[in-house]
Design a protein around this motif. Sequence first.
Motif, PDB file in Angstrom:
ATOM      1  N   PRO A 199      -7.263   7.025  -8.657  1.00  0.00           N
ATOM      2  CA  PRO A 199      -8.600   6.441  -8.446  1.00  0.00           C
ATOM      3  C   PRO A 199      -8.595   5.190  -7.560  1.00  0.00           C
ATOM      4  CG  PRO A 199      -8.190   6.811 -10.791  1.00  0.00           C
ATOM      5  CD  PRO A 199      -6.938   7.146 -10.069  1.00  0.00           C
ATOM      6  N   ARG A 200      -7.453   4.546  -7.414  1.00  0.00           N
ATOM      7  CA  ARG A 200      -7.372   3.351  -6.565  1.00  0.00           C
ATOM      8  C   ARG A 200      -7.785   3.672  -5.135  1.00  0.00           C
ATOM      9  NH1 ARG A 200      -4.789   0.502  -2.838  1.00  0.00           N
ATOM     10  NH2 ARG A 200      -3.826  -1.503  -3.184  1.00  0.00           N
ATOM     11  N   TRP A 201      -7.589   4.902  -4.709  1.00  0.00           N
ATOM     12  CA  TRP A 201      -7.841   5.261  -3.318  1.00  0.00           C
ATOM     13  C   TRP A 201      -9.280   5.659  -3.063  1.00  0.00           C
ATOM     14  CZ3 TRP A 201      -3.923   3.044  -1.621  1.00  0.00           C
ATOM     15  CH2 TRP A 201      -2.672   3.188  -2.186  1.00  0.00           C
ATOM     16  N   ASN A 202     -10.115   5.633  -4.102  1.00  0.00           N
ATOM     17  CA  ASN A 202     -11.532   5.926  -3.875  1.00  0.00           C
ATOM     18  C   ASN A 202     -12.089   4.890  -2.922  1.00  0.00           C
ATOM     19  OD1 ASN A 202     -11.374   8.028  -5.668  1.00  0.00           O
ATOM     20  ND2 ASN A 202     -12.249   6.888  -7.365  1.00  0.00           N
ATOM     21  N   THR A 203     -12.980   5.319  -2.085  1.00  0.00           N
ATOM     22  CA  THR A 203     -13.508   4.402  -1.078  1.00  0.00           C
ATOM     23  C   THR A 203     -14.285   3.285  -1.730  1.00  0.00           C
ATOM     24  OG1 THR A 203     -15.508   5.709  -0.820  1.00  0.00           O
ATOM     25  CG2 THR A 203     -13.674   6.215   0.663  1.00  0.00           C
ATOM     26  N   MET A 257       0.830  -1.196   0.000  1.00  0.00           N
ATOM     27  CA  MET A 257       0.000   0.000   0.000  1.00  0.00           C
ATOM     28  C   MET A 257       0.873   1.259   0.000  1.00  0.00           C
ATOM     29  SD  MET A 257      -3.514   0.740   1.949  1.00  0.00           S
ATOM     30  CE  MET A 257      -3.923  -0.912   1.638  1.00  0.00           C
ATOM     31  N   PHE A 258       1.932   1.251   0.795  1.00  0.00           N
ATOM     32  CA  PHE A 258       2.831   2.406   0.842  1.00  0.00           C
ATOM     33  C   PHE A 258       3.493   2.613  -0.516  1.00  0.00           C
ATOM     34  CE2 PHE A 258       7.074   4.214   1.383  1.00  0.00           C
ATOM     35  CZ  PHE A 258       6.745   5.429   1.958  1.00  0.00           C
ATOM     36  N   GLU A 259       3.948   1.529  -1.135  1.00  0.00           N
ATOM     37  CA  GLU A 259       4.598   1.648  -2.443  1.00  0.00           C
ATOM     38  C   GLU A 259       3.626   2.194  -3.488  1.00  0.00           C
ATOM     39  OE1 GLU A 259       6.119  -2.257  -3.173  1.00  0.00           O
ATOM     40  OE2 GLU A 259       7.769  -2.021  -1.748  1.00  0.00           O
ATOM     41  N   ASP A 260       2.385   1.688  -3.475  1.00  0.00           N
ATOM     42  CA  ASP A 260       1.380   2.201  -4.405  1.00  0.00           C
ATOM     43  C   ASP A 260       1.107   3.682  -4.155  1.00  0.00           C
ATOM     44  OD1 ASP A 260       1.180  -0.277  -5.560  1.00  0.00           O
ATOM     45  OD2 ASP A 260      -0.724  -0.805  -4.592  1.00  0.00           O
ATOM     46  N   TRP A 261       0.970   4.046  -2.887  1.00  0.00           N
ATOM     47  CA  TRP A 261       0.714   5.440  -2.535  1.00  0.00           C
ATOM     48  C   TRP A 261       1.885   6.316  -2.970  1.00  0.00           C
ATOM     49  CZ3 TRP A 261       3.605   8.403   0.936  1.00  0.00           C
ATOM     50  CH2 TRP A 261       3.076   9.649   1.257  1.00  0.00           C
ATOM     51  N   TYR A 262       3.088   5.837  -2.755  1.00  0.00           N
ATOM     52  CA  TYR A 262       4.280   6.614  -3.090  1.00  0.00           C
ATOM     53  C   TYR A 262       4.407   6.793  -4.607  1.00  0.00           C
ATOM     54  CZ  TYR A 262       9.084   8.320  -2.736  1.00  0.00           C
ATOM     55  OH  TYR A 262      10.209   9.092  -2.804  1.00  0.00           O
TER      56      TYR A 262
END
Length: 133
Positions: free
Chosen positions: A49-53, A37-42
Amino acid sequence: MAKKKLHPSVEKFKEFVKAHPELAQEVRKGETTWQEMFEDWYLLGEDDPRWNTKSDNKKDKKNDEKDQKTDWLGTIMGAVKNMDPAQVQGQISNISQALGAIQGVLSQFQGKSGGSSGASNSGPAHPFSFRKD
């Protein structure tokens, strides 16, 4: 004991996760790891759009499904309205004739196989009889 100072990007990621609690639930369910998750966020950033709820995604999917069902029904109803009854009757008649022809062919093949077995019963099973000396 003093707290160890974290890297600024890790601090930002922690704030991001606090703003998106559903991400923590993904990790708890085993769908992903904190590292991934951190790598994707970074790499992707906070606006991806991946972070949409997930709840928003579920609502969107439900609305899309309703729209698709409505569109499907509308399409069918539009097709029915545009149909010419005489043309539909003609198509049904053609299909009926085609099925009748297929049934006729099948019955001919069944008649031949049934007829040949009946003819073989009336005659000898082996037309050339060989006898032992």
